[in-house]
Design a protein around this motif. Sequence first.
Motif, PDB file in Angstrom:
ATOM      1  N   PHE A  40       0.846  -1.144  -0.004  1.00  0.00           N
ATOM      2  CA  PHE A  40      -0.063  -0.157  -0.042  1.00  0.00           C
ATOM      3  C   PHE A  40       0.795   1.354  -0.032  1.00  0.00           C
ATOM      4  O   PHE A  40       0.606   2.232  -0.757  1.00  0.00           O
ATOM      5  CB  PHE A  40      -0.923   0.009   1.157  1.00  0.00           C
ATOM      6  N   LEU A  41       2.013   1.299   0.910  1.00  0.00           N
ATOM      7  CA  LEU A  41       2.891   2.315   0.797  1.00  0.00           C
ATOM      8  C   LEU A  41       3.330   2.714  -0.671  1.00  0.00           C
ATOM      9  O   LEU A  41       3.698   3.812  -1.108  1.00  0.00           O
ATOM     10  CB  LEU A  41       3.760   2.383   1.810  1.00  0.00           C
ATOM     11  N   SER A  43       2.210   1.686  -3.243  1.00  0.00           N
ATOM     12  CA  SER A  43       1.083   2.261  -4.239  1.00  0.00           C
ATOM     13  C   SER A  43       0.347   3.636  -4.006  1.00  0.00           C
ATOM     14  O   SER A  43      -0.337   4.135  -4.560  1.00  0.00           O
ATOM     15  CB  SER A  43       0.172   1.235  -4.626  1.00  0.00           C
ATOM     16  N   TRP A  44       0.570   4.121  -2.736  1.00  0.00           N
ATOM     17  CA  TRP A  44       0.135   5.419  -2.282  1.00  0.00           C
ATOM     18  C   TRP A  44      -0.040   6.571  -3.429  1.00  0.00           C
ATOM     19  O   TRP A  44      -1.163   6.991  -3.425  1.00  0.00           O
ATOM     20  CB  TRP A  44       0.692   5.710  -0.949  1.00  0.00           C
ATOM     21  N   PHE A  47      -2.398   5.544  -6.338  1.00  0.00           N
ATOM     22  CA  PHE A  47      -4.020   5.869  -5.834  1.00  0.00           C
ATOM     23  C   PHE A  47      -4.101   7.389  -5.650  1.00  0.00           C
ATOM     24  O   PHE A  47      -5.305   7.608  -5.939  1.00  0.00           O
ATOM     25  CB  PHE A  47      -4.229   5.079  -4.471  1.00  0.00           C
ATOM     26  N   GLU A  48      -3.364   8.220  -5.198  1.00  0.00           N
ATOM     27  CA  GLU A  48      -3.494   9.542  -5.255  1.00  0.00           C
ATOM     28  C   GLU A  48      -3.890  10.181  -6.676  1.00  0.00           C
ATOM     29  O   GLU A  48      -4.570  11.027  -6.902  1.00  0.00           O
ATOM     30  CB  GLU A  48      -2.513  10.407  -4.555  1.00  0.00           C
ATOM     31  N   MET A 265      -8.517   3.751   6.953  1.00  0.00           N
ATOM     32  CA  MET A 265      -7.759   4.149   5.845  1.00  0.00           C
ATOM     33  C   MET A 265      -8.422   5.477   5.191  1.00  0.00           C
ATOM     34  O   MET A 265      -7.617   6.173   4.871  1.00  0.00           O
ATOM     35  CB  MET A 265      -8.023   3.204   4.899  1.00  0.00           C
ATOM     36  N   SER A 269      -5.822   8.537   4.289  1.00  0.00           N
ATOM     37  CA  SER A 269      -5.713   8.865   3.022  1.00  0.00           C
ATOM     38  C   SER A 269      -6.608   9.947   2.649  1.00  0.00           C
ATOM     39  O   SER A 269      -6.552  10.472   1.318  1.00  0.00           O
ATOM     40  CB  SER A 269      -6.232   7.824   1.983  1.00  0.00           C
ATOM     41  N   ASN A 272      -9.607   8.928   0.333  1.00  0.00           N
ATOM     42  CA  ASN A 272      -9.275   8.389  -0.878  1.00  0.00           C
ATOM     43  C   ASN A 272     -10.067   7.242  -1.073  1.00  0.00           C
ATOM     44  O   ASN A 272      -9.899   5.965  -0.437  1.00  0.00           O
ATOM     45  CB  ASN A 272      -7.897   8.141  -0.986  1.00  0.00           C
ATOM     46  N   ILE A 275      -8.339   3.638  -2.557  1.00  0.00           N
ATOM     47  CA  ILE A 275      -7.217   2.713  -1.725  1.00  0.00           C
ATOM     48  C   ILE A 275      -8.130   2.016  -0.696  1.00  0.00           C
ATOM     49  O   ILE A 275      -7.833   1.019  -0.100  1.00  0.00           O
ATOM     50  CB  ILE A 275      -6.078   3.661  -1.085  1.00  0.00           C
ATOM     51  N   THR A 276      -9.103   2.692  -0.227  1.00  0.00           N
ATOM     52  CA  THR A 276      -9.945   2.541   0.997  1.00  0.00           C
ATOM     53  C   THR A 276     -10.691   1.155   0.226  1.00  0.00           C
ATOM     54  O   THR A 276     -10.970   0.154   0.994  1.00  0.00           O
ATOM     55  CB  THR A 276     -10.813   3.626   1.511  1.00  0.00           C
TER      56      THR A 276
END
Length: 321
Positions: A40-41, A43-44, A47-48, A265, A269, A272, A275-276
Amino acid sequence: MLIREALRALGRTWRPLYGFTLVVTALTTLVGGGIVAAGFLVSWGTFEDVRRGAEQNVADQDPIAAYIDGRMESLQKVGAVVTVLLLVVAVVVLAVLHTAHAVAFDHTRNGDQGRLSIRELWARTRPHVGVAIWVQGRTWLRVGAVAFLGFALWVAVEAGEVPGLERTGDGETVPMQYRIVGWYLPIAIAGLGLLVYFRHCVATAVLVSENSSSKAAVRRSWALTRVAPWKTYGMGLFLTAAVVLVFTLLQYAAAPVAHSLGLAMLWLSGDNAYITGVLVLITPTAVALLLVPLILPPVCSTVDLLHVELRAQESRVGSAV
């Protein structure tokens, strides 16, 4: 009955086995959670970008999917790496737990009077772990090769590369020939991988009881299960159905956990939803997989007892000849 005898054998060493399983589960949670968190980090930022693109697309009254599709390749690469790492962790966990249960089963079957502690169980298990990992690796490579054939056939049919079959369009009625070759046959071929796994299910028990190499243990398991294949398949299907049922129930039970993590999440985020959504989607399966080892002691004990019965049956067949 095989399962009744297996539960009786488990009852003699259930304390160290469940204690050991809890320790392994806790360590697996830390390692698996770290791998997923790292995914997840990494891909953060992607996702943004997806969120900003989707918001701009909404403002322009364009389809949102156009912005998401352009970044799917990056997310899929990260997902593939995370999946491979988790599969490696799963192979190691299966190897450790199967070996520990085989060691405990041999402890009771050989009539050892000393109480088996978690520390003693690990001390006896540790020398076999390296080879047991190779046993699991050899087994799953064979299972994966068979399952891949079914997947390859499905991909070929979907791509229209099978002569006489054309890919159906949206809204079209699917002909029976397409269903048989494109759906049922790939599922049947992939399902053979499950039977291949059943033929290798006692390999770890062989490894512990005979102190053999990984190659010899896999071959020995194949030879033993050939003595009573239908008994092996029947017991394997029963145990698989039981594990799948418990796994499904655990998925439903994990819904509140997914909801809580989703809210966390959203806060982390900045709302977001993308990602959630991914986190909420994978959480029930992840929680269920982490808790499945807790039901493995009865399963592993049954497999260990099956190994003993197959050896006895092999001896009876050999003496009769």
